[in-house]
Design a protein around this motif. Structure first.
Motif, mmCIF file in Angstrom:
data_model
loop_
_atom_site.group_PDB
_atom_site.id
_atom_site.type_symbol
_atom_site.label_atom_id
_atom_site.label_comp_id
_atom_site.label_asym_id
_atom_site.label_seq_id
_atom_site.Cartn_x
_atom_site.Cartn_y
_atom_site.Cartn_z
ATOM 1 N N SER A 1 0.826 -1.198 0.000
ATOM 2 C CA SER A 1 0.000 0.000 0.000
ATOM 3 C C SER A 1 0.863 1.251 0.000
ATOM 4 C CB SER A 1 -0.901 -0.001 1.237
ATOM 5 O OG SER A 1 -1.688 1.144 1.261
ATOM 6 N N VAL B 1 1.283 4.898 1.246
ATOM 7 C CA VAL B 1 0.821 5.445 2.518
ATOM 8 C C VAL B 1 -0.132 6.615 2.393
ATOM 9 C CG1 VAL B 1 2.842 4.711 3.793
ATOM 10 C CG2 VAL B 1 2.841 6.926 2.694
ATOM 11 N N THR B 2 -0.695 6.956 3.498
ATOM 12 C CA THR B 2 -1.632 8.023 3.835
ATOM 13 C C THR B 2 -3.064 7.643 3.506
ATOM 14 O OG1 THR B 2 -1.435 9.474 1.914
ATOM 15 C CG2 THR B 2 0.144 9.816 3.670
ATOM 16 N N SER B 3 -3.917 8.614 3.476
ATOM 17 C CA SER B 3 -5.334 8.303 3.435
ATOM 18 C C SER B 3 -5.968 8.580 2.085
ATOM 19 C CB SER B 3 -6.047 9.103 4.514
ATOM 20 O OG SER B 3 -5.677 10.447 4.450
ATOM 21 N N PRO B 4 -7.196 8.084 1.897
ATOM 22 C CA PRO B 4 -7.871 8.273 0.613
ATOM 23 C C PRO B 4 -8.092 9.745 0.301
ATOM 24 C CG PRO B 4 -9.076 6.747 2.024
ATOM 25 C CD PRO B 4 -7.981 7.343 2.847
ATOM 26 N N LYS C 1 -3.760 14.901 0.896
ATOM 27 C CA LYS C 1 -3.224 13.578 1.228
ATOM 28 C C LYS C 1 -3.123 12.726 -0.016
ATOM 29 C CE LYS C 1 -4.086 13.785 5.882
ATOM 30 N NZ LYS C 1 -3.132 13.659 6.870
ATOM 31 N N ARG C 2 -2.060 11.956 -0.084
ATOM 32 C CA ARG C 2 -1.911 11.020 -1.197
ATOM 33 C C ARG C 2 -2.978 9.947 -1.082
ATOM 34 N NH1 ARG C 2 4.248 9.192 -1.214
ATOM 35 N NH2 ARG C 2 3.312 7.940 0.384
ATOM 36 N N ARG D 1 -4.579 6.277 -0.971
ATOM 37 C CA ARG D 1 -4.138 4.959 -0.527
ATOM 38 C C ARG D 1 -4.484 3.989 -1.646
ATOM 39 N NH1 ARG D 1 -6.496 3.239 4.916
ATOM 40 N NH2 ARG D 1 -5.277 5.051 5.459
#
Length: 169
Positions: A4, A6-9, A25-26, A28
């Motif tokens: 995965s 990283v970070t959130s959707p 945020k990048r 996921r």
């Protein structure tokens, strides 16, 4: 093997101008394939890297021309910005990572950082040779952002979703 990024959707609001790129945020992704390379800070190396990404996407079976062309343009713009707008460190290279998950592509470029932050400039005049790169990235990517890493380097990423309507790759 699935890993995965990283970070959130990505929330639906990330395209909004109210969310500064440094705070986005990048996405996921359940990464199916990923390739990272170091790119010498020279124009010819950037050109080779751009062509290499196109060949990589083809070897992965990603053949949707619109998505491949979009990724190639974004790679070119992010690498060029890394070359032109960062503090050069002798022997330092630009990091390039491309990850794919279900046809979506995440591009990330890591550079030496610099005195300015990546930002979309006001519309460049017709005579200007520079100043359109991040505006193109913003228009073509589903989302993009940058962040300063703990070591002072900078990471700029862009996310391109799969072909519209879930088209075949």
């Amino acid at each position: 093997m699935t890993s995965s990024v990283v970070t959130s959707p990505i929330p639906d609001s990330t395209r909004s101008s109210r969310v500064p790129p440094a705070l986005r945020k990048r996405p996921r992704l359940p990464v199916r394939r990923q390739q990272s390379v170091s790119v010498a800070p020279h124009e010819i190396a950037l050109r080779s890297a751009r062509h290499g990404v196109t060949a990589l996407l083809s070897s992965w079976g990603l053949v949707c021309k619109d998505v491949v062309d979009t990724v190639e343009l974004i790679v070119s713009e992010l690498l060029t910005n890394a070359l032109l707008h960062t503090i050069p460190v002798p022997g330092d290279e630009i990091g390039l990572s491309v990850a794919e998950a279900g046809g979506a592509v995440l591009i990330e470029v890591e550079d030496g950082g610099g005195p300015t932050t990546p930002a979309i400039r006001p519309r460049a005049g017709d005579e200007c040779e520079h100043g359109r790169g991040l505006a193109l990235v913003d228009a073509m990517a589903d989302s993009w952002a940058w962040r300063t890493l703990p070591n002072g380097r900078r990471s700029t990423w862009a996310y391109v979703s799969a072909a519209p309507g879930g088209g075949a790759w």
